[in-house]
Write a protein that holds these residues in place. Sequence first.
Motif, mmCIF file in Angstrom:
data_model
loop_
_atom_site.group_PDB
_atom_site.id
_atom_site.type_symbol
_atom_site.label_atom_id
_atom_site.label_comp_id
_atom_site.label_asym_id
_atom_site.label_seq_id
_atom_site.Cartn_x
_atom_site.Cartn_y
_atom_site.Cartn_z
ATOM 1 N N ALA A 13 -7.351 27.496 54.964
ATOM 2 C CA ALA A 13 -6.257 28.331 55.460
ATOM 3 C C ALA A 13 -6.802 29.680 55.882
ATOM 4 C CB ALA A 13 -5.177 28.513 54.388
ATOM 5 N N ALA A 14 -6.036 30.366 56.726
ATOM 6 C CA ALA A 14 -6.362 31.732 57.140
ATOM 7 C C ALA A 14 -5.327 32.675 56.547
ATOM 8 C CB ALA A 14 -6.377 31.842 58.659
ATOM 9 N N ILE A 15 -5.799 33.709 55.838
ATOM 10 C CA ILE A 15 -4.939 34.674 55.161
ATOM 11 C C ILE A 15 -5.006 36.000 55.914
ATOM 12 C CG2 ILE A 15 -4.424 35.816 52.986
ATOM 13 C CD1 ILE A 15 -4.304 32.797 52.738
ATOM 14 N N GLY A 16 -3.864 36.626 56.127
ATOM 15 C CA GLY A 16 -3.840 37.904 56.810
ATOM 16 C C GLY A 16 -4.585 38.981 56.046
ATOM 17 N N ASN A 17 -5.480 39.673 56.745
ATOM 18 C CA ASN A 17 -6.250 40.762 56.143
ATOM 19 C C ASN A 17 -5.542 42.072 56.465
ATOM 20 O OD1 ASN A 17 -8.182 42.311 54.938
ATOM 21 N ND2 ASN A 17 -9.730 42.036 56.532
ATOM 22 N N GLY A 18 -4.684 42.513 55.566
ATOM 23 C CA GLY A 18 -3.854 43.670 55.819
ATOM 24 C C GLY A 18 -4.634 44.968 55.871
ATOM 25 N N THR A 19 -3.965 45.998 56.297
ATOM 26 C CA THR A 19 -4.569 47.319 56.448
ATOM 27 C C THR A 19 -3.912 48.295 55.476
ATOM 28 O OG1 THR A 19 -2.958 48.043 58.104
ATOM 29 C CG2 THR A 19 -4.919 46.849 58.897
ATOM 30 N N ALA A 20 -4.536 49.460 55.348
ATOM 31 C CA ALA A 20 -3.940 50.512 54.529
ATOM 32 C C ALA A 20 -2.587 50.926 55.085
ATOM 33 C CB ALA A 20 -4.891 51.705 54.460
ATOM 34 N N GLY A 21 -2.467 50.935 56.408
ATOM 35 C CA GLY A 21 -1.187 51.275 57.021
ATOM 36 C C GLY A 21 -0.104 50.281 56.679
ATOM 37 N N GLN A 22 -0.458 49.001 56.588
ATOM 38 C CA GLN A 22 0.540 48.001 56.222
ATOM 39 C C GLN A 22 0.894 48.083 54.740
ATOM 40 O OE1 GLN A 22 -1.665 44.729 58.063
ATOM 41 N NE2 GLN A 22 0.051 44.437 59.496
ATOM 42 N N ALA A 23 -0.070 48.490 53.912
ATOM 43 C CA ALA A 23 0.252 48.752 52.506
ATOM 44 C C ALA A 23 1.247 49.902 52.404
ATOM 45 C CB ALA A 23 -1.015 49.071 51.726
ATOM 46 N N ASP A 24 1.035 50.946 53.189
ATOM 47 C CA ASP A 24 1.975 52.067 53.215
ATOM 48 C C ASP A 24 3.362 51.603 53.658
ATOM 49 O OD1 ASP A 24 -0.068 53.733 52.445
ATOM 50 O OD2 ASP A 24 -0.416 54.562 54.454
ATOM 51 N N ALA A 25 3.405 50.723 54.674
ATOM 52 C CA ALA A 25 4.691 50.218 55.166
ATOM 53 C C ALA A 25 5.409 49.418 54.095
ATOM 54 C CB ALA A 25 4.467 49.358 56.411
#
Length: 495
Positions: free
Chosen positions: A39-51
């Motif tokens: 499977a492929a898992i989304g590699n989130g960003t710091a900005g998405q953590a903030d969101a």
Amino acid sequence: MLKDRFRPDADYRMFIGGEWVAAPDSFEAVDPSLGSAWAAIGNGTAGQADAAVDAARRALPSWQRSTPATRQALLAAIADRIEANAELFARLLPTENGRPVREVAIADLPASAAIYRYYAGLTRAHRGDQIPVEDPHSLVYTVREPLGVIAAILPWNSPLITTANKLAPALACGNTVVLKPSEFASASVLEFVALIADLLPPGVVNVVTGFGPGVGAALVGHPDVAKVTLTGGGPTARAVMATAAGALTPTIMELGGKGAMIVAKDADLDRAVADAALGIYLANGEACIASSRLLLHSSIAEEFLGRFAALASTITVGDALDPATQVGPLVSRPHFDRVNGHLQRAREQGVRVLAGDEELVLDPVNRNGFFLRPTLLHDPSGTADVVTSEVFGPVTVAESFTDYDEVVERANGTRYGLAAGVWTTDLARAHRIAGDLRAGIVWVNKWFDLPAGAPMGGVKDSGFGRELSWETMLEYSAPKTVNIDLGAPRFPLWG
């Protein structure tokens, strides 16, 4: 017959504010039975953590005003959804982290559902107190209020259970939550949230996937996070606490262990051997509460070791999706290498291998999997590194003792203090040793029993705070004091 491997319909996205959100890139989830990506898992960003934190913050005012009945019904419905989707998790968890499929039905599913039901009940009992005071003209009482946004950092070894341990009490108290799964066990958390998404107001539960230095650090250092809860290892805990300190954010830490199982000369050896095997080989030995250290009275040590070694040599190792498998693969190639590194150092230090060197025969399809035979080491003096180091695999080390005061001192002589136990038919000895062991959990004539309601947590390097219990509700709420004047006379201090 081997169950079908789990395969997602599409690449995994994150769940933020009630919406499924794509990450800019992804990383691979690897099936540990095969050693190949699935499977492929989304590699989130710091900005998405903030969101995600922002979404949880915006959802908080409404959710914290929700009634106990609302929260109780939600948690009960979550338990129902878990039980109704047993087949999904029976395929998913073994594919994801190597959990033997037979254990999903006997451990992961019933334990997870029980946790949500337990906290569903506690929503009705979560309350403050009236405070007796000397002044007859004052009424003082407290109310328990939610803290706010909770950042929950999850491990890979039991993702469904550890999600329940954090999510259930946090929601029961009226908090909103951002979950950050391990990169080795993200799919199960995302699939779980997809199952319950329609039950949740947008933003009450959010999931951001990715790695610690990016997503994790952004979450735990965020000024709008009210508390961080982590299940993991010591190095991760120290990094999390250092980051959280910058925002003065309190934490709950459920960390590792080196569970010492003391077997007295009068122990029931049939039960003790069976419990020792259960304690170390359940969950492939990848458990913080594993019985990874055996302290055997010298009068029974030889017989115990013979029985245990014989039992270990019969354990079936294989594909996690095979119902006949009793011990599956370790979670990843790096972890497999770490466990083997511990074994290599033990051999170099003269530790004997009593079980675990037998030939490992696997199906050809599993030749690239991360498999290790159940292992029993013997270091009578208890001086090798493996005696005090957490291996986190199907490896236990035995040592011998003659004096009960000395054995307690040896059991306490590590930086860990999570789980410990004593096997004896002498009631006085059982109470005395249980009282002297420095551990958050002490079992007597049993192991691996964690009923909802019994506090789970450790001391020393095993962390602080308690999960799985009424006390956990206090971790996710704060008392507000209300002090009411009932007509007290005023002293003429001015004028």
